[in-house]
Scaffold this motif. Structure first.
Motif, PDB file in Angstrom:
ATOM      1  N   LYS A 248       0.869  -1.176   0.000  1.00 46.93           N
ATOM      2  CA  LYS A 248       0.000   0.000   0.000  1.00 46.93           C
ATOM      3  C   LYS A 248       0.902   1.221   0.000  1.00 46.93           C
ATOM      4  O   LYS A 248       1.732   1.395   0.885  1.00 46.93           O
ATOM      5  CB  LYS A 248      -0.889  -0.016   1.245  1.00 46.93           C
ATOM      6  N   ALA A 249       0.793   2.043  -1.023  1.00 49.34           N
ATOM      7  CA  ALA A 249       1.632   3.224  -1.159  1.00 49.34           C
ATOM      8  C   ALA A 249       0.754   4.403  -1.544  1.00 49.34           C
ATOM      9  O   ALA A 249       0.352   4.549  -2.698  1.00 49.34           O
ATOM     10  CB  ALA A 249       2.711   2.991  -2.223  1.00 49.34           C
ATOM     11  N   GLY A 250       0.406   5.236  -0.556  1.00 48.72           N
ATOM     12  CA  GLY A 250      -0.472   6.361  -0.823  1.00 48.72           C
ATOM     13  C   GLY A 250      -1.833   5.882  -1.280  1.00 48.72           C
ATOM     14  O   GLY A 250      -2.505   5.114  -0.588  1.00 48.72           O
ATOM     15  N   ASP A 251      -2.245   6.318  -2.465  1.00 46.72           N
ATOM     16  CA  ASP A 251      -3.553   5.918  -2.985  1.00 46.72           C
ATOM     17  C   ASP A 251      -3.451   4.735  -3.929  1.00 46.72           C
ATOM     18  O   ASP A 251      -4.369   4.452  -4.688  1.00 46.72           O
ATOM     19  CB  ASP A 251      -4.236   7.092  -3.696  1.00 46.72           C
ATOM     20  N   GLN A 252      -2.315   4.012  -3.866  1.00 47.17           N
ATOM     21  CA  GLN A 252      -2.106   2.870  -4.746  1.00 47.17           C
ATOM     22  C   GLN A 252      -1.882   1.592  -3.943  1.00 47.17           C
ATOM     23  O   GLN A 252      -1.377   1.626  -2.822  1.00 47.17           O
ATOM     24  CB  GLN A 252      -0.872   3.070  -5.622  1.00 47.17           C
ATOM     25  N   ARG A 289       8.316  -0.288   0.889  1.00 46.32           N
ATOM     26  CA  ARG A 289       9.205   0.350   1.861  1.00 46.32           C
ATOM     27  C   ARG A 289       8.379   1.359   2.657  1.00 46.32           C
ATOM     28  O   ARG A 289       7.547   2.084   2.087  1.00 46.32           O
ATOM     29  CB  ARG A 289      10.336   1.053   1.111  1.00 46.32           C
ATOM     30  N   PRO A 290       8.529   1.417   3.999  1.00 43.60           N
ATOM     31  CA  PRO A 290       7.765   2.396   4.780  1.00 43.60           C
ATOM     32  C   PRO A 290       7.873   3.802   4.184  1.00 43.60           C
ATOM     33  O   PRO A 290       8.948   4.263   3.834  1.00 43.60           O
ATOM     34  CB  PRO A 290       8.431   2.315   6.167  1.00 43.60           C
ATOM     35  N   GLY A 291       6.729   4.447   4.049  1.00 44.15           N
ATOM     36  CA  GLY A 291       6.651   5.709   3.349  1.00 44.15           C
ATOM     37  C   GLY A 291       6.078   5.549   1.960  1.00 44.15           C
ATOM     38  O   GLY A 291       5.509   6.483   1.393  1.00 44.15           O
ATOM     39  N   GLY A 292       6.218   4.346   1.376  1.00 44.50           N
ATOM     40  CA  GLY A 292       5.561   4.035   0.122  1.00 44.50           C
ATOM     41  C   GLY A 292       6.274   4.464  -1.139  1.00 44.50           C
ATOM     42  O   GLY A 292       5.710   4.353  -2.225  1.00 44.50           O
ATOM     43  N   ARG A 293       7.525   4.931  -1.036  1.00 47.02           N
ATOM     44  CA  ARG A 293       8.195   5.435  -2.240  1.00 47.02           C
ATOM     45  C   ARG A 293       8.601   4.328  -3.193  1.00 47.02           C
ATOM     46  O   ARG A 293       8.584   4.504  -4.416  1.00 47.02           O
ATOM     47  CB  ARG A 293       9.441   6.232  -1.828  1.00 47.02           C
ATOM     48  N   HIS A 294       8.993   3.177  -2.656  1.00 43.48           N
ATOM     49  CA  HIS A 294       9.448   2.064  -3.483  1.00 43.48           C
ATOM     50  C   HIS A 294       8.768   0.770  -3.047  1.00 43.48           C
ATOM     51  O   HIS A 294       8.325   0.641  -1.901  1.00 43.48           O
ATOM     52  CB  HIS A 294      10.968   1.877  -3.381  1.00 43.48           C
ATOM     53  N   VAL A 295       8.728  -0.185  -3.964  1.00 40.42           N
ATOM     54  CA  VAL A 295       8.222  -1.519  -3.687  1.00 40.42           C
ATOM     55  C   VAL A 295       9.303  -2.525  -4.039  1.00 40.42           C
ATOM     56  O   VAL A 295       9.921  -2.432  -5.112  1.00 40.42           O
ATOM     57  CB  VAL A 295       6.944  -1.805  -4.513  1.00 40.42           C
ATOM     58  N   ILE A 310      10.880  -1.279  -7.438  1.00 41.83           N
ATOM     59  CA  ILE A 310      10.038  -0.531  -8.365  1.00 41.83           C
ATOM     60  C   ILE A 310       9.699   0.833  -7.760  1.00 41.83           C
ATOM     61  O   ILE A 310       9.344   0.928  -6.580  1.00 41.83           O
ATOM     62  CB  ILE A 310       8.743  -1.298  -8.679  1.00 41.83           C
ATOM     63  N   ASP A 311       9.797   1.866  -8.574  1.00 42.32           N
ATOM     64  CA  ASP A 311       9.395   3.211  -8.182  1.00 42.32           C
ATOM     65  C   ASP A 311       7.875   3.316  -8.268  1.00 42.32           C
ATOM     66  O   ASP A 311       7.274   3.020  -9.311  1.00 42.32           O
ATOM     67  CB  ASP A 311      10.052   4.229  -9.117  1.00 42.32           C
ATOM     68  N   THR A 312       7.224   3.749  -7.180  1.00 46.41           N
ATOM     69  CA  THR A 312       5.759   3.755  -7.159  1.00 46.41           C
ATOM     70  C   THR A 312       5.165   4.933  -7.925  1.00 46.41           C
ATOM     71  O   THR A 312       3.960   4.937  -8.203  1.00 46.41           O
ATOM     72  CB  THR A 312       5.224   3.773  -5.725  1.00 46.41           C
ATOM     73  N   MET A 313       5.977   5.931  -8.276  1.00 50.33           N
ATOM     74  CA  MET A 313       5.462   7.047  -9.071  1.00 50.33           C
ATOM     75  C   MET A 313       5.511   6.729 -10.564  1.00 50.33           C
ATOM     76  O   MET A 313       4.545   6.955 -11.296  1.00 50.33           O
ATOM     77  CB  MET A 313       6.246   8.321  -8.766  1.00 50.33           C
ATOM     78  N   SER A 314       6.629   6.167 -11.011  1.00 49.80           N
ATOM     79  CA  SER A 314       6.774   5.873 -12.436  1.00 49.80           C
ATOM     80  C   SER A 314       6.362   4.465 -12.807  1.00 49.80           C
ATOM     81  O   SER A 314       6.157   4.156 -13.981  1.00 49.80           O
ATOM     82  CB  SER A 314       8.226   6.089 -12.860  1.00 49.80           C
ATOM     83  N   HIS A 315       6.257   3.568 -11.806  1.00 54.57           N
ATOM     84  CA  HIS A 315       5.967   2.147 -12.019  1.00 54.57           C
ATOM     85  C   HIS A 315       7.107   1.458 -12.783  1.00 54.57           C
ATOM     86  O   HIS A 315       6.894   0.398 -13.378  1.00 54.57           O
ATOM     87  CB  HIS A 315       4.635   1.930 -12.754  1.00 54.57           C
ATOM     88  N   GLU A 316       8.289   2.035 -12.735  1.00 57.50           N
ATOM     89  CA  GLU A 316       9.434   1.468 -13.425  1.00 57.50           C
ATOM     90  C   GLU A 316      10.402   0.820 -12.448  1.00 57.50           C
ATOM     91  O   GLU A 316      10.524   1.242 -11.293  1.00 57.50           O
ATOM     92  CB  GLU A 316      10.163   2.552 -14.227  1.00 57.50           C
ATOM     93  N   ILE A 317      11.102  -0.219 -12.923  1.00 59.85           N
ATOM     94  CA  ILE A 317      12.114  -0.895 -12.112  1.00 59.85           C
ATOM     95  C   ILE A 317      13.348  -0.011 -12.042  1.00 59.85           C
ATOM     96  O   ILE A 317      13.897   0.409 -13.070  1.00 59.85           O
ATOM     97  CB  ILE A 317      12.457  -2.265 -12.717  1.00 59.85           C
ATOM     98  N   ILE A 318      13.794   0.292 -10.818  1.00 62.06           N
ATOM     99  CA  ILE A 318      14.955   1.160 -10.636  1.00 62.06           C
ATOM    100  C   ILE A 318      16.156   0.438 -10.041  1.00 62.06           C
ATOM    101  O   ILE A 318      17.226   1.023  -9.915  1.00 62.06           O
ATOM    102  CB  ILE A 318      14.605   2.371  -9.755  1.00 62.06           C
ATOM    103  N   GLY A 319      15.992  -0.810  -9.677  1.00 61.29           N
ATOM    104  CA  GLY A 319      17.112  -1.546  -9.099  1.00 61.29           C
ATOM    105  C   GLY A 319      16.873  -3.034  -9.122  1.00 61.29           C
ATOM    106  O   GLY A 319      15.730  -3.494  -9.134  1.00 61.29           O
ATOM    107  N   GLU A 320      17.950  -3.792  -9.176  1.00 59.70           N
ATOM    108  CA  GLU A 320      17.877  -5.252  -9.150  1.00 59.70           C
ATOM    109  C   GLU A 320      19.088  -5.793  -8.406  1.00 59.70           C
ATOM    110  O   GLU A 320      20.213  -5.384  -8.676  1.00 59.70           O
ATOM    111  CB  GLU A 320      17.824  -5.810 -10.566  1.00 59.70           C
ATOM    112  N   MET A 321      18.834  -6.699  -7.466  1.00 58.62           N
ATOM    113  CA  MET A 321      19.893  -7.336  -6.696  1.00 58.62           C
ATOM    114  C   MET A 321      19.760  -8.843  -6.815  1.00 58.62           C
ATOM    115  O   MET A 321      18.670  -9.350  -7.071  1.00 58.62           O
ATOM    116  CB  MET A 321      19.816  -6.938  -5.213  1.00 58.62           C
ATOM    117  N   VAL A 322      20.873  -9.533  -6.614  1.00 63.39           N
ATOM    118  CA  VAL A 322      20.879 -10.997  -6.626  1.00 63.39           C
ATOM    119  C   VAL A 322      21.482 -11.465  -5.299  1.00 63.39           C
ATOM    120  O   VAL A 322      22.682 -11.773  -5.215  1.00 63.39           O
ATOM    121  CB  VAL A 322      21.668 -11.548  -7.824  1.00 63.39           C
ATOM    122  N   PRO A 323      20.663 -11.539  -4.243  1.00 66.74           N
ATOM    123  CA  PRO A 323      21.186 -11.921  -2.928  1.00 66.74           C
ATOM    124  C   PRO A 323      21.686 -13.356  -2.858  1.00 66.74           C
ATOM    125  O   PRO A 323      22.560 -13.679  -2.062  1.00 66.74           O
ATOM    126  CB  PRO A 323      19.982 -11.723  -2.001  1.00 66.74           C
ATOM    127  N   GLY A 324      21.107 -14.272  -3.698  1.00 70.88           N
ATOM    128  CA  GLY A 324      21.514 -15.666  -3.662  1.00 70.88           C
ATOM    129  C   GLY A 324      20.337 -16.586  -3.911  1.00 70.88           C
ATOM    130  O   GLY A 324      19.205 -16.135  -4.127  1.00 70.88           O
TER     131      GLY A 324
END
Length: 382
Positions: A248-252, A289-295, A310-324
């Protein structure tokens, strides 16, 4: 009593305990070690495990909730075990095996009742949070799933075989059960929105979801998102999405799509779809993320080594990690500065800075799965 003795007594009463003897609960968390029937107690500031509690039974599909004072955790095991642990003394306080097969639980908003959803014998059992004495059994003609707490000392759950939801109200002298029939085929999981108003059940047997307005004088179930689910281009499901991972991020609201490599964006008021984002694999958790800026999103096998942001304003992927291999769960610190990620097949928990998206810590753990921080004690539906 002499004057001197009285002065000594007053000094002793006024003297605070040594700092080494004190530890606050607000910085603590619990990591489930699914293969060994144990949990780690972790300290967020220290980025360290500070203890292990063993003897909790089958934790292959375990979850837990916290007492309102954050000191105790109630662990729900797949073997029907309900275990109350003290995260300060790092000991089991009490344990009961209350059913043959269970699938999660909840704690009432006043912290007095613990509820457990059961496959066998079905239905929900209610326990005293202090003693774990069984108080009530709410029967059902099938497997109880999607058990959630709701405001007003209520619980809500659904039944796989009968396609119904039940609202159980403990605000009076005796529990009052309201059954809503025909909510949809094979409800498999559910969530309660953070305002406590809406209970949403996922449906495995048909497309769409079922929503119940818990504020209504006479609650009714209605279908929403009729195209959410299997759809025309059905793909195999390696792991069902967890609806409690809805973000849940703002109105989304962003939720993991069933069968497809997408997350869906929903208007939180109308509950209508507003967009989709293509992602790395079949999503399992989509967590804000608390505050709703990213998912942050993790994925089912065979793409489960990756996490995307994912950026909740643009709906675009802004980062990718490979933890294992086999990322099972994620948990944010209460203000969202860090994300803790369990990596089952690498036997570790990786800690990320949520601004730089870089790893800043690592904790060894035996087949870790769920990560739960004590801030959950003060949030509905968790």
């Amino acid at each position: 009593m002499t004057r001197l003795a009285a002065l000594f007594l007053c000094s002793a009463l006024a003297m605070p305990a040594l700092a080494d003897d004190l530890r606050a609960t607000g910085d603590l968390g619990v990591v489930v070690e699914r293969a060994t029937g144990s949990v780690l107690i972790v300290d967020q500031s220290e980025h360290a495990a500070i203890g292990r509690i063993e003897g909790l039974g089958d934790l292959s599909h375990a979850s837990l909730v916290f007492s309102s004072d954050e000191r105790f955790a109630y662990v729900f095991g797949r073997d029907g075990g309900l275990t109350k642990i003290d995260i300060l003394t790092q000991k089991i306080v009490n344990r009961v095996v209350q059913a043959g097969n269970s699938i999660g639980g909840a704690i009432s908003d006043d912290g007095k009742l613990v509820a457990v959803a059961n496959y066998e014998p079905g239905g929900v059992k209610i326990f005293d949070a202090d003693t774990l004495a069984e108080l009530y059994h709410i029967p059902a003609e099938g497997k109880a799933l999607g058990l959630e707490d709701a405001p007003g000392r209520r619980f809500v759950f659904s039944v796989w075989e009968t396609g119904e939801s039940k609202i159980v109200d403990f605000s009076g002298a005796e529990p009052k059960v309201t059954t809503l029939e025909n909510i949809g085929a094979e409800p498999y999981d559910a969530l309660v929105t953070d305002d406590g108003r809406t209970y949403i059940a996922g449906l495995f047997g048909e497309d769409g979801l079922s929503a119940i307005d818990l504020w209504a004088e006479v609650p009714e179930a209605k279908k929403i998102l009729p195209h959410y689910g299997r759809g025309q281009e059905e793909m195999p499901v390696y792991k069902m999405p967890h609806l409690e991972g809805w973000a849940k991020a703002g109105d989304q609201i962003v939720l993991p799509a069933v069968h497809h490599h997408e997350v869906l964006w929903i208007d939180s008021r109308s509950l209508e779809e507003t967009g989709r984002t293509q992602v790395h694999g079949q999503p399992v958790f989509a967590m804000a993320r608390p505050g709703g800026r990213h998912v942050w999103v993790n994925f089912a096998h065979p793409d489960n080594d990756t996490v995307q942001v994912i950026d909740t304003m643009s709906h675009e992927i802004i980062g990718e990690m490979v933890p294992g291999p086999a990322v099972l769960h994620m948990e944010f610190t209460s203000r969202g500065t860090e994300a803790w990620v369990s990596v089952r097949d690498a036997n570790k928990v990786v800690i990320y800075d949520t601004t730089s998206l870089q790893p800043i810590g690592e904790i060894a753990a035996e087949s870790p799965s769920g990560i739960f921080f004590t801030a959950r004690a003060h949030r509905l539906g968790l």
